[in-house]
Design a protein around this motif. Structure first.
Motif, PDB file in Angstrom:
ATOM      1  N   THR A 110     -16.997  -6.229  25.018  1.00 38.21           N
ATOM      2  CA  THR A 110     -15.779  -5.580  24.553  1.00 38.21           C
ATOM      3  C   THR A 110     -16.165  -4.368  23.718  1.00 38.21           C
ATOM      4  N   GLY A 111     -15.274  -3.369  23.669  1.00 33.78           N
ATOM      5  CA  GLY A 111     -15.524  -2.199  22.836  1.00 33.78           C
ATOM      6  C   GLY A 111     -16.212  -1.069  23.570  1.00 33.78           C
ATOM      7  N   LYS A 112     -16.910  -0.264  22.799  1.00 27.55           N
ATOM      8  CA  LYS A 112     -17.456   1.002  23.280  1.00 27.55           C
ATOM      9  C   LYS A 112     -18.615   0.818  24.256  1.00 27.55           C
ATOM     10  N   GLN A 113     -18.494   1.498  25.386  1.00 28.28           N
ATOM     11  CA  GLN A 113     -19.576   1.589  26.374  1.00 28.28           C
ATOM     12  C   GLN A 113     -19.788   3.078  26.633  1.00 28.28           C
ATOM     13  N   HIS A 114     -20.957   3.589  26.277  1.00 26.96           N
ATOM     14  CA  HIS A 114     -21.172   5.038  26.246  1.00 26.96           C
ATOM     15  C   HIS A 114     -22.225   5.496  27.252  1.00 26.96           C
ATOM     16  N   ASN A 115     -22.499   4.659  28.266  1.00 23.48           N
ATOM     17  CA  ASN A 115     -23.555   5.006  29.217  1.00 23.48           C
ATOM     18  C   ASN A 115     -23.103   4.889  30.668  1.00 23.48           C
ATOM     19  N   GLY A 116     -21.813   4.829  30.894  1.00 28.54           N
ATOM     20  CA  GLY A 116     -21.298   4.773  32.253  1.00 28.54           C
ATOM     21  C   GLY A 116     -20.929   3.367  32.690  1.00 28.54           C
ATOM     22  N   LYS A 117     -20.085   3.280  33.703  1.00 29.14           N
ATOM     23  CA  LYS A 117     -19.559   1.974  34.110  1.00 29.14           C
ATOM     24  C   LYS A 117     -20.553   1.141  34.918  1.00 29.14           C
ATOM     25  N   ASP A 118     -21.578   1.779  35.519  1.00 31.20           N
ATOM     26  CA  ASP A 118     -22.517   1.014  36.347  1.00 31.20           C
ATOM     27  C   ASP A 118     -23.234  -0.066  35.546  1.00 31.20           C
ATOM     28  N   ILE A 147     -12.369  -2.783  26.995  1.00 30.67           N
ATOM     29  CA  ILE A 147     -13.560  -1.936  27.086  1.00 30.67           C
ATOM     30  C   ILE A 147     -13.143  -0.475  26.965  1.00 30.67           C
ATOM     31  N   TYR A 148     -13.789   0.236  26.045  1.00 25.83           N
ATOM     32  CA  TYR A 148     -13.558   1.671  25.901  1.00 25.83           C
ATOM     33  C   TYR A 148     -14.731   2.418  26.514  1.00 25.83           C
ATOM     34  N   MET A 149     -14.472   3.232  27.510  1.00 22.19           N
ATOM     35  CA  MET A 149     -15.512   4.012  28.167  1.00 22.19           C
ATOM     36  C   MET A 149     -15.515   5.423  27.589  1.00 22.19           C
ATOM     37  N   GLY A 150     -16.501   5.729  26.754  1.00 24.13           N
ATOM     38  CA  GLY A 150     -16.579   7.069  26.196  1.00 24.13           C
ATOM     39  C   GLY A 150     -17.307   7.092  24.878  1.00 24.13           C
ATOM     40  N   GLY A 151     -17.242   8.259  24.221  1.00 21.38           N
ATOM     41  CA  GLY A 151     -17.982   8.465  22.988  1.00 21.38           C
ATOM     42  C   GLY A 151     -17.164   8.257  21.735  1.00 21.38           C
ATOM     43  N   MET A 152     -16.041   8.957  21.612  1.00 22.29           N
ATOM     44  CA  MET A 152     -15.198   8.825  20.433  1.00 22.29           C
ATOM     45  C   MET A 152     -13.738   8.851  20.853  1.00 22.29           C
ATOM     46  N   THR A 153     -12.905   8.221  20.030  1.00 23.14           N
ATOM     47  CA  THR A 153     -11.494   8.125  20.362  1.00 23.14           C
ATOM     48  C   THR A 153     -10.688   7.841  19.106  1.00 23.14           C
ATOM     49  N   LYS A 154      -9.372   7.914  19.195  1.00 16.49           N
ATOM     50  CA  LYS A 154      -8.533   7.534  18.064  1.00 16.49           C
ATOM     51  C   LYS A 154      -8.582   6.022  17.881  1.00 16.49           C
ATOM     52  N   LYS A 212      -9.789  -0.753  29.092  1.00 20.70           N
ATOM     53  CA  LYS A 212      -9.627  -1.458  30.359  1.00 20.70           C
ATOM     54  C   LYS A 212     -10.275  -2.833  30.259  1.00 20.70           C
ATOM     55  N   ASP A 213      -9.876  -3.723  31.151  1.00 17.04           N
ATOM     56  CA  ASP A 213     -10.546  -5.005  31.309  1.00 17.04           C
ATOM     57  C   ASP A 213     -11.378  -4.957  32.588  1.00 17.04           C
ATOM     58  N   PHE A 214     -12.355  -5.857  32.680  1.00 17.88           N
ATOM     59  CA  PHE A 214     -13.229  -5.899  33.855  1.00 17.88           C
ATOM     60  C   PHE A 214     -13.611  -7.342  34.154  1.00 17.88           C
ATOM     61  N   SER A 215     -13.693  -7.671  35.411  1.00 15.85           N
ATOM     62  CA  SER A 215     -14.293  -8.943  35.825  1.00 15.85           C
ATOM     63  C   SER A 215     -15.074  -8.709  37.104  1.00 15.85           C
ATOM     64  N   ALA A 216     -16.143  -9.468  37.270  1.00 14.09           N
ATOM     65  CA  ALA A 216     -16.981  -9.296  38.453  1.00 14.09           C
ATOM     66  C   ALA A 216     -16.205  -9.605  39.728  1.00 14.09           C
ATOM     67  N   ASN A 217     -15.194 -10.454  39.626  1.00 17.05           N
ATOM     68  CA  ASN A 217     -14.413 -10.832  40.802  1.00 17.05           C
ATOM     69  C   ASN A 217     -13.294  -9.845  41.106  1.00 17.05           C
ATOM     70  N   ALA A 218     -12.573  -9.433  40.066  1.00 15.51           N
ATOM     71  CA  ALA A 218     -11.374  -8.615  40.281  1.00 15.51           C
ATOM     72  C   ALA A 218     -11.590  -7.126  40.064  1.00 15.51           C
ATOM     73  N   TRP A 275     -11.860  -3.619  37.889  1.00 13.42           N
ATOM     74  CA  TRP A 275     -11.291  -3.005  36.697  1.00 13.42           C
ATOM     75  C   TRP A 275      -9.768  -3.053  36.701  1.00 13.42           C
ATOM     76  N   SER A 276      -9.207  -3.279  35.523  1.00 10.64           N
ATOM     77  CA  SER A 276      -7.761  -3.216  35.362  1.00 10.64           C
ATOM     78  C   SER A 276      -7.318  -1.764  35.197  1.00 10.64           C
ATOM     79  N   GLN A 277      -6.026  -1.554  35.175  1.00  9.88           N
ATOM     80  CA  GLN A 277      -5.485  -0.263  34.799  1.00  9.88           C
ATOM     81  C   GLN A 277      -5.669  -0.084  33.279  1.00  9.88           C
ATOM     82  N   PRO A 278      -5.812   1.138  32.816  1.00 13.50           N
ATOM     83  CA  PRO A 278      -5.953   1.348  31.367  1.00 13.50           C
ATOM     84  C   PRO A 278      -4.691   0.969  30.618  1.00 13.50           C
ATOM     85  N   TYR A 279      -4.862   0.555  29.354  1.00  9.24           N
ATOM     86  CA  TYR A 279      -3.717   0.202  28.523  1.00  9.24           C
ATOM     87  C   TYR A 279      -4.031   0.538  27.072  1.00  9.24           C
TER      88      TYR A 279
END
Length: 500
Positions: free
Chosen positions: A146-154, A166-173, A180-186, A188-192
């Motif tokens: 959960t939280g910041k991932q700053h090296n890409g989705k792979d 999951i926050y994909m990026g460097g900085m945000t409000k 987004k949420d992620f599961s190996a089966n389903a 990525w979710s839509q952003p919220y």
């Protein structure tokens, strides 16, 4: 600092809210350090963004309240000389996290994962390097992020079976963070977004939900990566109220500007305060920084409470650290684009089965020692791709150190077309002495500090040691480490040849 805070706030916000939890985590017992595949310990990695080492309240170095982090120090072992290696551009978080993930120096990683702004879209996040979540997943761990991932989705998709908020990026409000949420089966979710919830609470909620719903059967690895205290520094108001700016002490090395030109002096981070720096404005910045740290500390306590309630606390290794430090007024700087202690020294705490409680170790450690150390603590073989050291022998008291010397690096991004921002630093630490070599526009500046006598790095003693064996040894060690690590710097060239 306690005298400066309203008594009701202390009782309700600090002691009343944290005391029982801290006492519980202190009571967690030690188990055997030997683990079969069946009973390997869980791993909970707690990670903050831009938190310098000195902001652990229990150290007594700064006027900041961190009861949760202090509790982790009391229940585990703290490395008092833990650092990041550095970065080749201003977004220091990204290479720092790439090194943490892989146990490799950034010189030996693809820019695809630590400088995604510099590569085409089809290469962003692409890397053949093994990450520690991926490795532990392959060895039977249920992995969650959960939280910041700053090296890409792979790396997220390869390393984690599940992710929430999951926050994909460097900085945000920090209110209304897009996740987004992620599961190996389903997938990525839509952003919220949740506009009412502070980012650290959002990520803590995700971690707590996982702990409450994790099914026994195999150990878990949780990667809980906060976006705080990175700016914008907008904590819930109750935490800002803890730190009236007029009561904030300025650091001993506060300056109205850096004493000589260096790389990235007008980068975004440095423009957050006016030039020259003023005491009033910097007190406000420090106040807001502390508020963000205390607000995140409160959420760490919630996660630790949930871990205890899950029944898994006794069999969980907890690691707490930060991705880099931050100047916030020290040496006239605001950001992290240097190799001074305030910008490269980070908290690093290990606790859990077989790890001594309430201990401090002064052994030199890198943040990216975490990968091999987790292998050592769980009796997994360290992959051949890892370039750093296993700290387990130090944690267990079998060795005093794993290295005698440390190498640090920072430079403005070589690919940027911004000649005025160019410049480079290289540094080396051995024993109590640290040598910083800075090069910009044909001018080389050397600074030699005795960190034991001068932890604020104020007194350059190079004039007293021009021909000393200490200086010669440090220069030689720095050149050796540059070659050993694959650092492209050539100290004999202007700005170390990085812009040729």
């Amino acid at each position: 600092m306690f005298k400066r805070i309203n008594g009701k706030q202390i009782k309700t916000l600090v002691f009343g809210k944290y005391f029982l939890v801290v006492m519980v985590i202190l009571a967690i017992g030690c188990k055997s350090a030997s683990h079969s595949k069946k009973d390997r310990p869980n791993i909970l990695f707690l990670f903050t963004d831009d938190q310098r080492y000195s902001t652990l309240g229990a150290l007594g170095m700064e006027e900041v309240l961190t009861p949760g982090m202090d509790g982790l120090m009391a229940m585990g072992t703290t490395f008092t000389n833990a650092y990041i290696l550095g970065a080749p551009h201003g977004a220091v978080c990204s290479p720092s996290r790439a090194m943490l993930m892989t146990g490799r120096h950034y010189f030996n990683l693809q820019p695809n994962v630590y400088a995604q702004f510099s590569v085409p879209n089809n290469l962003k996040g692409k890397s053949d390097k093994l990450t520690f979540p991926e490795y532990f997943r392959a060895n039977g761990y249920a992995t969650f992020a959960t939280g910041k991932q700053h090296n890409g989705k792979d790396w997220v998709e390869r390393g984690f079976e599940e992710g929430k908020s999951i926050y994909m990026g460097g900085m945000t409000k920090h209110f209304g963070t897009k996740v987004k949420d992620f599961s190996a089966n389903a997938g990525w979710s839509q952003p919220y977004v949740d506009k009412e919830k502070f980012s650290s609470e959002l990520f803590a909620d995700a971690a707590i939900d996982y702990l409450e719903n994790h099914k026994a059967g195999k150990p878990f690895l949780m990667y809980v990566s906060f976006t705080a205290p990175h700016d914008p520094r907008t904590a819930p108001q109750e935490f800002h109220d803890l730190y009236p700016p007029e009561n904030i002490s300025l650091p001993e090395n506060f300056m109205d500007g850096h004493p000589f030109p260096i790389a990235d002096m007008k980068i975004r981070d440095e423009k957050l305060a006016a030039f020259p720096r003023t005491e009033k404005e910097l007190r406000q910045h420090i106040s807001d920084y502390y508020a963000m740290i205390s607000a995140t500390d409160a959420q760490i306590v919630r996660v630790l409470d949930a871990l205890e309630k899950s029944g898994e606390a006794e069999n969980t290794i907890i690691v707490f650290s930060g991705d880099n430090g931050l100047a916030v007024g020290q040496h006239g700087l605001l950001g992290k684009q240097s190799v001074y202690e305030h910008s490269i020294k980070v908290p690093l705490i290990f606790s859990g089965p077989g790890i001594p409680k309430n201990k401090k170790k002064d052994a030199f450690a890198y943040l990216h020692d975490v990968f091999p150390t987790l292998c050592g603590l769980t009796d997994l073989e360290i992959p051949a791709s890892v370039q750093t050291k296993d700290l387990t022998p130090v944690l267990k008291g079998k060795q005093q150190v794993v290295r005698e010397v440390m190498h640090f690096a920072y430079n403005a991004w070589p690919g940027d077309n911004k000649p005025k921002e160019r410049g480079a630093h290289r540094a080396v630490r051995k024993g109590d002495y640290k040598l910083i070599v800075s090069s910009k526009d044909g001018i080389v500046t050397e600074q030699l500090f005795n960190l034991k006598k001068d932890p604020w790095e104020l007194h350059n003693v190079i004039g007293e040691n021009e021909d000393s064996e200490i200086l010669k040894d440090l220069r030689s060690s720095l050149n050796s480490l540059i070659k050993e690590t694959g650092d492209p710097a050539d100290l004999s060239k202007d700005m170390f040849g990085l812009y040729e």
